[in-house]
Scaffold this motif. Structure first.
Motif, PDB file in Angstrom:
ATOM      1  N   UNK A 163       0.845  -1.148   0.094  1.00  0.00           N
ATOM      2  CA  UNK A 163       0.078   0.046   0.028  1.00  0.00           C
ATOM      3  C   UNK A 163       0.886   1.349   0.017  1.00  0.00           C
ATOM      4  N   UNK A 164       0.166   2.286  -0.279  1.00  0.00           N
ATOM      5  CA  UNK A 164       0.629   3.620  -0.276  1.00  0.00           C
ATOM      6  C   UNK A 164       0.966   4.225   1.078  1.00  0.00           C
ATOM      7  N   UNK A 165       2.277   4.816   1.078  1.00  0.00           N
ATOM      8  CA  UNK A 165       2.569   5.212   2.611  1.00  0.00           C
ATOM      9  C   UNK A 165       1.842   6.552   2.830  1.00  0.00           C
ATOM     10  N   UNK A 166       1.272   6.786   4.009  1.00  0.00           N
ATOM     11  CA  UNK A 166       0.834   7.947   4.461  1.00  0.00           C
ATOM     12  C   UNK A 166       1.368   8.653   5.494  1.00  0.00           C
ATOM     13  N   UNK A 167       1.835   9.802   5.221  1.00  0.00           N
ATOM     14  CA  UNK A 167       2.393  10.753   6.030  1.00  0.00           C
ATOM     15  C   UNK A 167       2.367  12.446   5.619  1.00  0.00           C
ATOM     16  N   UNK A 168       1.785  13.146   6.663  1.00  0.00           N
ATOM     17  CA  UNK A 168       1.622  14.520   6.383  1.00  0.00           C
ATOM     18  C   UNK A 168       1.976  15.387   7.314  1.00  0.00           C
ATOM     19  N   UNK A 169       2.990  14.957   8.096  1.00  0.00           N
ATOM     20  CA  UNK A 169       3.849  15.867   8.810  1.00  0.00           C
ATOM     21  C   UNK A 169       5.270  15.416   9.190  1.00  0.00           C
ATOM     22  N   UNK A 170       5.998  16.051   9.776  1.00  0.00           N
ATOM     23  CA  UNK A 170       7.491  15.524  10.208  1.00  0.00           C
ATOM     24  C   UNK A 170       8.161  14.659   9.041  1.00  0.00           C
ATOM     25  N   UNK A 172      10.151  15.093   5.087  1.00  0.00           N
ATOM     26  CA  UNK A 172      10.405  16.215   3.994  1.00  0.00           C
ATOM     27  C   UNK A 172       9.353  16.685   3.042  1.00  0.00           C
ATOM     28  N   UNK A 173       9.459  17.945   2.888  1.00  0.00           N
ATOM     29  CA  UNK A 173       8.421  18.265   1.812  1.00  0.00           C
ATOM     30  C   UNK A 173       8.074  17.300   0.687  1.00  0.00           C
ATOM     31  N   UNK A 174       9.197  16.716   0.135  1.00  0.00           N
ATOM     32  CA  UNK A 174       9.010  16.106  -1.270  1.00  0.00           C
ATOM     33  C   UNK A 174       8.387  14.791  -0.989  1.00  0.00           C
ATOM     34  N   UNK A 175       7.969  14.436   0.413  1.00  0.00           N
ATOM     35  CA  UNK A 175       7.151  13.262   0.654  1.00  0.00           C
ATOM     36  C   UNK A 175       5.944  13.497   1.426  1.00  0.00           C
ATOM     37  N   UNK A 176       5.648  14.802   1.571  1.00  0.00           N
ATOM     38  CA  UNK A 176       4.490  15.154   2.519  1.00  0.00           C
ATOM     39  C   UNK A 176       3.176  14.882   1.684  1.00  0.00           C
ATOM     40  N   UNK A 177       2.365  14.199   2.276  1.00  0.00           N
ATOM     41  CA  UNK A 177       1.026  13.706   1.954  1.00  0.00           C
ATOM     42  C   UNK A 177       0.004  14.663   2.587  1.00  0.00           C
ATOM     43  N   UNK A 178      -1.475  14.360   2.431  1.00  0.00           N
ATOM     44  CA  UNK A 178      -2.530  15.176   3.263  1.00  0.00           C
ATOM     45  C   UNK A 178      -3.357  14.245   3.777  1.00  0.00           C
ATOM     46  N   UNK A 200      -3.304  -2.866   1.334  1.00  0.00           N
ATOM     47  CA  UNK A 200      -2.866  -2.570   2.863  1.00  0.00           C
ATOM     48  C   UNK A 200      -2.629  -1.002   2.963  1.00  0.00           C
ATOM     49  N   UNK A 201      -3.683  -0.549   3.817  1.00  0.00           N
ATOM     50  CA  UNK A 201      -3.605   0.925   4.136  1.00  0.00           C
ATOM     51  C   UNK A 201      -2.342   1.053   4.992  1.00  0.00           C
ATOM     52  N   UNK A 202      -1.662   2.111   5.042  1.00  0.00           N
ATOM     53  CA  UNK A 202      -0.329   2.271   5.296  1.00  0.00           C
ATOM     54  C   UNK A 202       0.118   3.570   5.920  1.00  0.00           C
ATOM     55  N   UNK A 203      -0.444   3.759   7.095  1.00  0.00           N
ATOM     56  CA  UNK A 203       0.311   4.978   7.755  1.00  0.00           C
ATOM     57  C   UNK A 203       1.517   4.612   8.202  1.00  0.00           C
ATOM     58  N   UNK A 204       2.721   5.462   8.067  1.00  0.00           N
ATOM     59  CA  UNK A 204       4.065   5.077   8.108  1.00  0.00           C
ATOM     60  C   UNK A 204       4.239   4.647   9.659  1.00  0.00           C
ATOM     61  N   UNK A 205       3.942   5.903  10.450  1.00  0.00           N
ATOM     62  CA  UNK A 205       3.920   5.527  11.978  1.00  0.00           C
ATOM     63  C   UNK A 205       3.570   6.705  12.632  1.00  0.00           C
ATOM     64  N   UNK A 206       2.648   6.815  13.819  1.00  0.00           N
ATOM     65  CA  UNK A 206       2.090   7.879  14.101  1.00  0.00           C
ATOM     66  C   UNK A 206       2.547   9.281  14.428  1.00  0.00           C
TER      67      UNK A 206
END
Length: 436
Positions: A163-170, A172-178, A200-206
């Motif tokens: 699955x696609x990794x999810x991360x929208x903070x903390x 790099x800008x070039x990997x930041x999602x929403x 697989x729904x994939x938040x990278x980590x909290x």
């Protein structure tokens, strides 16, 4: 009338597969010293003693002779990152600097579909070379990386999750999602349960998700209850302290995920080193599962997973290589390190238990028992051929083995990709070791 034998195959070797966890059941496995595995249309038709089954084969069915070797179900790796293939064995003093200096710059390249597909092809071939036929895989934030993985997996007809990794903070800008997960939902609709692909729904980590993104992730998981969820939890003590600062209202790191509805069956949590007893109990209660990643934990100095505590709580446990913090694609090498970690924590992992964790135990952790993981008739025919004489040292050691446990232990402690003579996915040969 002649019988069409075109879609029928048979393989003669020693056979081993499990129907229960050896840690909790005495009669947990089936062993046929001279066995026969019969495959029809990519599924298991029969598995048992050669003497009993050979006469049931129609005339004209060729028996592939692997005598002297051991056929087991394909290994299942429940936690690894395909974009990190090219940065495996990168030096760093800990998890967070390793992410900043190596992981994020490497993952930046996966917006390029050609780069993603080339990496995915190599990654999957490496898994098959090591006997892994199913894995739960992290991609990157780029939808192109998910397409690359599933296109490569489909070409090989593998049962693969990702699955696609999810991360929208903390990050790099070039990997930041929403927190807008429409792209993930589109990928679910495109790939989940298409062929043998599993999303697989994939938040990278909290720490790399805002509360808004975690809430949206929980809603997506609720809307698609047969998808998988994968993330990291309690890997590193600095990371745990960081989560405590970011989510002070939550009882524990794991409780962050629980609060947002991310603990359920088909949820796979990597590492789980620093969980407390309440966390382990909650894992068991929700049917969430643990992926124990010993080579990664040792490489990053993250800590030692306590499998005895997980067992006492009744939590589901499997094994993950966690490439690229993990230092090998081999589940045999992963067993090797899991054994040593258990000893350091005061436990003992028999070889039979380790092979269970890499096959049926992993299938149970993923809620895939009845689909893969053993040789029950009707299951998808993913299997590997292990060679106990694949290296001079293994050949010498196993020549002195007096029990199955001793032979399997030698394979786990001394084996690597060379011990995988052949790999089959859905009954089709997808890797064969080239002998010198």
């Amino acid at each position: 009338m002649s019988i069409d034998t075109q879609n029928l195959q048979a393989y003669r070797a020693s056979l081993l597969h499990f129907h229960a966890d050896p840690a909790f059941a005495e009669d947990a496995y089936a062993w046929h010293a001279d066995g026969l595995l019969v495959i029809e249309n990519g599924r298991v038709k029969a598995a048992g003693d050669h003497a009993q089954l050979a006469s049931t084969l129609p005339a004209g069915v060729e028996i592939v002779d692997y005598r002297g070797k051991i056929i087991v179900p394909g290994f299942i790796d429940t936690h690894l990152h395909f974009p990190q293939t090219d940065m495996i064995a990168s030096p760093a003093p800990g998890l967070l600097p390793w992410l900043e200096n190596f992981t994020f710059p490497t993952e930046r390249q996966f917006g390029d579909p050609a780069h993603g597909r080339a990496t995915a092809d190599f990654f999957l071939d490496e898994l098959l070379r090591n006997g892994t036929t199913t894995a739960l895989v992290y991609c990157t934030v780029h939808k192109e990386s998910v397409d690359a993985l599933f296109e490569a997996s489909s070409a090989r007809n593998l049962r693969m999750g990702g699955g696609k990794v999810l991360m929208d903070r903390h990050c790099p800008d070039f990997l930041q999602d929403t927190a807008d997960l429409r792209e993930s939902e589109a990928l679910i609709r495109k790939w989940h349960n298409k062929g043998r692909n599993m999303y697989a729904i994939t938040p990278r980590f909290a720490p790399t998700s805002t509360e808004a993104q975690l809430a949206a992730t929980g809603e997506l998981a609720k809307a698609y209850p047969d998808t998988f969820i994968q993330t990291h939890v309690s890997e590193n003590q600095d990371e745990c302290r960081w989560v405590g600062e970011l989510f002070p209202q939550r009882r524990s790191y794991l409780d962050v995920y629980d609060h947002y509805g991310l603990m359920r069956e088909r949820a796979m949590y990597g590492h789980c080193i620093w969980l407390d007893d309440a966390d382990f109990a909650r894992m068991a209660e929700t049917g969430s599962a643990i992926s124990h990643c010993p080579t990664s934990n040792l490489f990053l100095g993250s800590g030692l997973f306590d499998i005895a505590r997980a067992d006492n709580a009744g939590a589901l446990v499997s094994l993950g290589t966690d490439v690229g913090a993990g230092t090998s694609f081999s589940m045999l090498q992963t067993m090797n390190e899991a054994y040593k970690v258990a000893r350091l924590k005061g436990s003992y992992l028999p070889a039979l238990r380790m092979f269970y964790l890499a096959t049926l135990g992993a299938a149970r952790s993923m809620q895939l028992e009845g689909t893969i993981g053993n040789f029950v008739p009707g299951l998808e025919a993913d299997f590997i051929v292990l060679d106990p004489k694949s290296t001079p040292l293994l050949a010498r050691r196993t020549a002195h083995s007096n029990t199955l446990e001793e032979t399997l232990f030698a394979l786990a402690l001394l084996g690597d990709d060379r011990a995988i003579r052949a790999t089959y996915a859905a009954g089709r040969l997808v890797h064969e070791r080239t002998l010198p």
